[in-house]
Design a protein around this motif. Structure first.
Motif, mmCIF file in Angstrom:
data_model
loop_
_atom_site.group_PDB
_atom_site.id
_atom_site.type_symbol
_atom_site.label_atom_id
_atom_site.label_comp_id
_atom_site.label_asym_id
_atom_site.label_seq_id
_atom_site.Cartn_x
_atom_site.Cartn_y
_atom_site.Cartn_z
ATOM 1 N N UNK A 54 40.544 -29.085 -60.556
ATOM 2 C CA UNK A 54 41.044 -28.317 -59.529
ATOM 3 C C UNK A 54 42.298 -28.011 -60.322
ATOM 4 N N UNK A 55 42.838 -27.158 -60.829
ATOM 5 C CA UNK A 55 44.064 -27.100 -60.971
ATOM 6 C C UNK A 55 44.785 -25.224 -61.253
ATOM 7 N N UNK A 56 46.050 -25.031 -60.380
ATOM 8 C CA UNK A 56 46.055 -23.764 -60.076
ATOM 9 C C UNK A 56 45.878 -22.781 -61.787
ATOM 10 N N UNK A 57 45.398 -21.739 -61.385
ATOM 11 C CA UNK A 57 45.258 -21.488 -62.652
ATOM 12 C C UNK A 57 46.979 -21.362 -63.854
ATOM 13 N N UNK A 58 48.337 -20.794 -62.641
ATOM 14 C CA UNK A 58 49.306 -20.137 -63.356
ATOM 15 C C UNK A 58 49.762 -21.388 -62.551
ATOM 16 N N UNK A 59 51.618 -21.742 -62.895
ATOM 17 C CA UNK A 59 52.791 -22.543 -62.130
ATOM 18 C C UNK A 59 52.436 -24.307 -62.549
ATOM 19 N N UNK A 60 52.553 -24.639 -61.321
ATOM 20 C CA UNK A 60 53.097 -26.003 -61.602
ATOM 21 C C UNK A 60 52.343 -27.072 -60.397
ATOM 22 N N UNK A 61 52.077 -28.507 -61.129
ATOM 23 C CA UNK A 61 51.396 -29.265 -60.690
ATOM 24 C C UNK A 61 51.891 -30.999 -59.768
ATOM 25 N N UNK A 62 51.916 -31.692 -58.746
ATOM 26 C CA UNK A 62 53.157 -32.550 -58.653
ATOM 27 C C UNK A 62 52.135 -33.526 -59.321
ATOM 28 N N UNK A 63 53.365 -35.167 -59.545
ATOM 29 C CA UNK A 63 52.293 -36.421 -59.942
ATOM 30 C C UNK A 63 50.936 -36.254 -59.332
ATOM 31 N N UNK A 118 57.718 -31.534 -61.410
ATOM 32 C CA UNK A 118 56.456 -30.930 -61.647
ATOM 33 C C UNK A 118 56.156 -30.700 -62.964
ATOM 34 N N UNK A 119 54.815 -30.314 -63.865
ATOM 35 C CA UNK A 119 54.678 -30.594 -64.624
ATOM 36 C C UNK A 119 54.273 -29.067 -64.605
ATOM 37 N N UNK A 120 54.016 -27.767 -65.930
ATOM 38 C CA UNK A 120 53.087 -26.983 -65.955
ATOM 39 C C UNK A 120 52.195 -27.163 -66.462
ATOM 40 N N UNK A 121 51.263 -26.034 -65.393
ATOM 41 C CA UNK A 121 49.526 -26.596 -65.833
ATOM 42 C C UNK A 121 49.230 -25.817 -66.880
ATOM 43 N N UNK A 122 49.711 -25.007 -67.331
ATOM 44 C CA UNK A 122 49.185 -25.081 -69.091
ATOM 45 C C UNK A 122 49.473 -26.122 -69.865
ATOM 46 N N UNK A 123 50.223 -26.866 -69.584
ATOM 47 C CA UNK A 123 51.324 -28.533 -70.392
ATOM 48 C C UNK A 123 49.928 -28.741 -69.745
ATOM 49 N N UNK A 124 49.185 -29.878 -68.385
ATOM 50 C CA UNK A 124 48.340 -30.254 -67.946
ATOM 51 C C UNK A 124 47.141 -29.826 -69.137
ATOM 52 N N UNK A 125 46.553 -28.913 -68.712
ATOM 53 C CA UNK A 125 45.680 -27.932 -69.310
ATOM 54 C C UNK A 125 45.010 -28.490 -70.936
ATOM 55 N N UNK A 126 46.484 -28.633 -71.333
ATOM 56 C CA UNK A 126 46.221 -28.189 -73.132
ATOM 57 C C UNK A 126 46.062 -30.296 -73.113
ATOM 58 N N UNK A 127 47.253 -30.935 -72.636
ATOM 59 C CA UNK A 127 46.339 -32.638 -72.657
ATOM 60 C C UNK A 127 45.238 -33.020 -72.322
ATOM 61 N N UNK A 128 44.533 -32.052 -71.174
ATOM 62 C CA UNK A 128 43.361 -32.556 -71.413
ATOM 63 C C UNK A 128 42.677 -32.013 -71.623
#
Length: 73
Positions: free
Chosen positions: A4-13, A58-68
């Motif tokens: 459950x990640x937002x489509x764009x933006x940032x996420x906290x740890x 925070x981390x870019x959502x795109x970076x976290x999706x790429x990591x996943x």
């Protein structure tokens, strides 16, 4: 993995590694400890954070999706 990640933006740890003590609890997307996450960031395994303010990281959502995607291979 269903995340459950937002489509764009940032996420906290806490959104990435979860927080069982939060009300309501935040489930982990990548279930590791805080210290293991920061060690992975330092070694280049995990993406680098973005400073949003003096005490906001925070981390870019795109970076976290790429990591996943990379972890699921």
């Amino acid at each position: 993995m269903s995340t459950k990640l937002p489509d764009i933006g940032f996420v906290r740890l806490s959104q990435i590694i979860g927080n069982a003590k939060a009300k309501p609890p935040i489930p982990a997307i990548i279930p590791i400890s805080r210290s293991a996450w920061w060690a992975g960031v330092k070694s280049g395994i995990y993406p680098k954070p973005v400073k949003l303010g003096l005490r906001a990281t925070a981390w870019r959502v795109d970076d976290i999706r790429a990591l996943i995607d990379e972890l699921e291979k």
